[in-house]
Structures are given as C-alpha cells and as structure tokens.
Scaffold this motif. Sequence first.
Motif, PDB file in Angstrom:
ATOM      1  N   GLN A   1       0.732  -1.203  -0.114  1.00  0.00           N
ATOM      2  CA  GLN A   1       0.088  -0.014  -0.007  1.00  0.00           C
ATOM      3  C   GLN A   1       0.837   1.389   0.111  1.00  0.00           C
ATOM      4  O   GLN A   1       0.514   2.204  -0.684  1.00  0.00           O
ATOM      5  CB  GLN A   1      -0.954  -0.017   1.234  1.00  0.00           C
ATOM      6  N   ASP A   2       2.123   1.214   0.870  1.00  0.00           N
ATOM      7  CA  ASP A   2       2.983   2.151   0.734  1.00  0.00           C
ATOM      8  C   ASP A   2       3.235   2.642  -0.613  1.00  0.00           C
ATOM      9  O   ASP A   2       3.320   3.615  -1.090  1.00  0.00           O
ATOM     10  CB  ASP A   2       3.981   1.905   1.427  1.00  0.00           C
TER      11      ASP A   2
ATOM     12  N   ASP B   1       0.629   4.484  -2.692  1.00  0.00           N
ATOM     13  CA  ASP B   1       0.461   5.838  -2.194  1.00  0.00           C
ATOM     14  C   ASP B   1       1.782   6.441  -2.613  1.00  0.00           C
ATOM     15  O   ASP B   1       1.359   7.905  -3.079  1.00  0.00           O
ATOM     16  CB  ASP B   1       0.404   5.683  -0.692  1.00  0.00           C
TER      17      ASP B   1
ATOM     18  N   GLU C   1       1.216   7.418  -6.245  1.00  0.00           N
ATOM     19  CA  GLU C   1       0.208   8.395  -6.548  1.00  0.00           C
ATOM     20  C   GLU C   1       0.636   9.827  -6.244  1.00  0.00           C
ATOM     21  O   GLU C   1       0.501  10.707  -7.191  1.00  0.00           O
ATOM     22  CB  GLU C   1      -0.872   7.849  -5.589  1.00  0.00           C
ATOM     23  N   TYR C   2       1.327   9.938  -5.029  1.00  0.00           N
ATOM     24  CA  TYR C   2       1.592  11.270  -4.915  1.00  0.00           C
ATOM     25  C   TYR C   2       2.880  11.850  -5.705  1.00  0.00           C
ATOM     26  O   TYR C   2       2.953  12.978  -6.184  1.00  0.00           O
ATOM     27  CB  TYR C   2       2.295  11.404  -3.333  1.00  0.00           C
TER      28      TYR C   2
ATOM     29  N   LYS D   1       2.535  15.162   1.134  1.00  0.00           N
ATOM     30  CA  LYS D   1       2.124  14.051   1.349  1.00  0.00           C
ATOM     31  C   LYS D   1       3.409  12.996   1.066  1.00  0.00           C
ATOM     32  O   LYS D   1       3.615  12.004   1.779  1.00  0.00           O
ATOM     33  CB  LYS D   1       1.030  13.548   0.303  1.00  0.00           C
TER      34      LYS D   1
END
Length: 357
Positions: free
Chosen positions: A272-273, A276, A279-280, A323
């Motif tokens: 999941q990291d 993320d 994505e950022y 983020k």
Amino acid sequence: MRVELNHLLEMIRFQEVKMTTTTVQKVKTLGDWAALGIQQHLEKVLKHEPEVLADKDPEELHQMRVGMRRLRSAITGFAPVLELPEAAENKQIGKVSRCLGQLRDLDVLLEALHQRYYPNLPSKEQKILKQVVSELDKQRQQTFKQTKKTIEGKKYKQLKQVLQQWLDLPSYTKIEQLPIEEVLPDLLLPEVSKLFLHPGWQVGIEHLQTESNPTNESTQNGSNPFSSATVELILQAEGEKLHNLRKQVKRVRYQMNLFSDFYGATYSAYLQDMKDIQEYLGDIQDSEVLETVMKDVLKSDIESVLPTFAGVLTESRYQAWQKWQLFQRRYLNSELRLNFRSTLLHPVIDSNSHAKE
C-alpha cells in the motif's frame, strides 16, 4: 522515525492476514506461478481490447494499459525461469504499453482540465483554457489513430498469438521446478534494493538541513518545513530524480502484486505504501507535464496568460510534495528498511503443504 515505524507495525497487528490458500496449493512451483501471472494479465488485456478500439470509455483504455504493464512486469519478474519466443519479449510489450500510455496521458490531462481546473478559473482564463482543450482534443484524435493502428497491427497480433501458444505449451529454464516460496526473496529483493538505493530519496534533504534544525517545531511535528517557493526550486533542479524514483516504485509495486498471496498483513502494508508513493509522486509529475503542455500550446509562460491556473498548479504540487515527504522520512529510516527486507524473506506459507499431498 521510530515513532512512525512503530505506528506502522501497530496498524499491521490489527489487520487480517490475506492469503488465497486454494491458489497457493494448486500453484506451487516457480514455473506454475509464472504461467499463472502471464495468463491472468494477458486475459485482462484481451478483455478490454474491443472497448478500447470502440473508444467510448476512457476507463477501458486505463484497464488495458494496466493489464499490459502488469503483463510486462510478470515477464520481467519471472525472466530467470521463462523461455519465451522473441516476439513475446519485453521490448515488444513495451512498444504497445507506450502507445497506450500516450493516449491515456492525454485522457488524464483532458479530464483534469475539464473537471478539476476549468470550474475554478475566472471566465477570462476559462476562454483560454477552452482553446487549449480544443487543441488537445485534436492531438488525442491523432494519437488514437496511431493506437488503433498498433492494436490492429501485425506485431501486436503476433505478440498475442505467441503468448497464447506459449501458455498452451510453456517452456522454462531448468529452475522451473523450484518451490515458489523458496525463491520469492530472490525474485523480490533485487528490485527493492534498487528502490532503496535510488537517489530520489535524497531530493530536498540538503534544503531540509539548511532550512530547519533539531529545534524547528515544524520538523518535530512532521509538517513541511519548506515554503511553496522552495519546493518549486527543488522540483526544478531535481524533479527528474523523483520522476525516475516513481518508475522504480511502480516496478516494485507491480512485482509485489504478483506474490501478495504468499505474504501477510505486513507485506500488504508495504505494498500500500508503494501505491501511495506512486500516486503522490505521480500527482507532482502530472502537474509538471500539464504545465509543459500548456506552455507548448500557448507558446507562452502560463504565469502571464493564466495566472490563476498557474497558482493552482503550484499549490497542487505543494500539496502532493507534503504527502510525499511523509513517506520520504519514513523510508529513510534504516529500521523500516530492515523490516521491509525481513518481511520479504519470510513468506506466510504452510511448510507442510507439500508433505500432505
């Protein structure tokens, strides 16, 4: 750093271990798993292909592109065990992926301009933005024609044919019969090591040292010590490193996805990291690409022609940077990296499963 790691581990304790037991029992060897991965991702590509050619739903293109990327990732990840014909090699898949990617990138830009930016601009800038959208629509039409030509072309048809023929009668190297759980760390760790050694993790560190100190309240409470202007300077100087880091994160994410059935909650948290972070960093990259495209279309700096729009883009990058920095701090923690590596070394699998059958 230690607090963030402990928080991550505490969160993991409350998650269920995810395991597709039936799949793992049926697919035991390295060769078995390689064939399964290729089959699943090829089926995804073929499923969405007709709708992509119809060009009515951008989501179909997105899904086909994802399938093609994961197919490429599977072939790369399982390369030590695969004996594939030349027409199915990674470079052939890469050509199709890039073609789909160019069309998808335009879809993303147009969607962002229509839905995210246009409603929030003054009427004067909206009129200019309509002109840009009109030009991008023309570019998309041309790009779609090239994409359609590629999908209907001889090389792509040959690629599909040889992959399907290989799945009917797979050909492997001599390590094909190795138990999958024994070689998982050897498959995963090389890409993760490249990730940890990537210079992108160091982007902005020198600025952090000069703009903050151990007594700086913003550094202690985890907020961003940088101003928006400083972030823009950092991205201007080292943005390419972050772009390349995102590519490596994506490789690790896709490869980890291949083996999620063999690991538990800790592995899922790291996966999941990766999602993320991708994505950022992608938000930063998309904003920069959009600004470059706008400059090319308008033949001018957008700050003078579209000042409100330029400000929104800058703020968007700044929010994405904040983020990203949380993950940057976390993954510069040596303890977390050690835990990540240790997780890959210990698949969650029943060691007696082979003896029972």
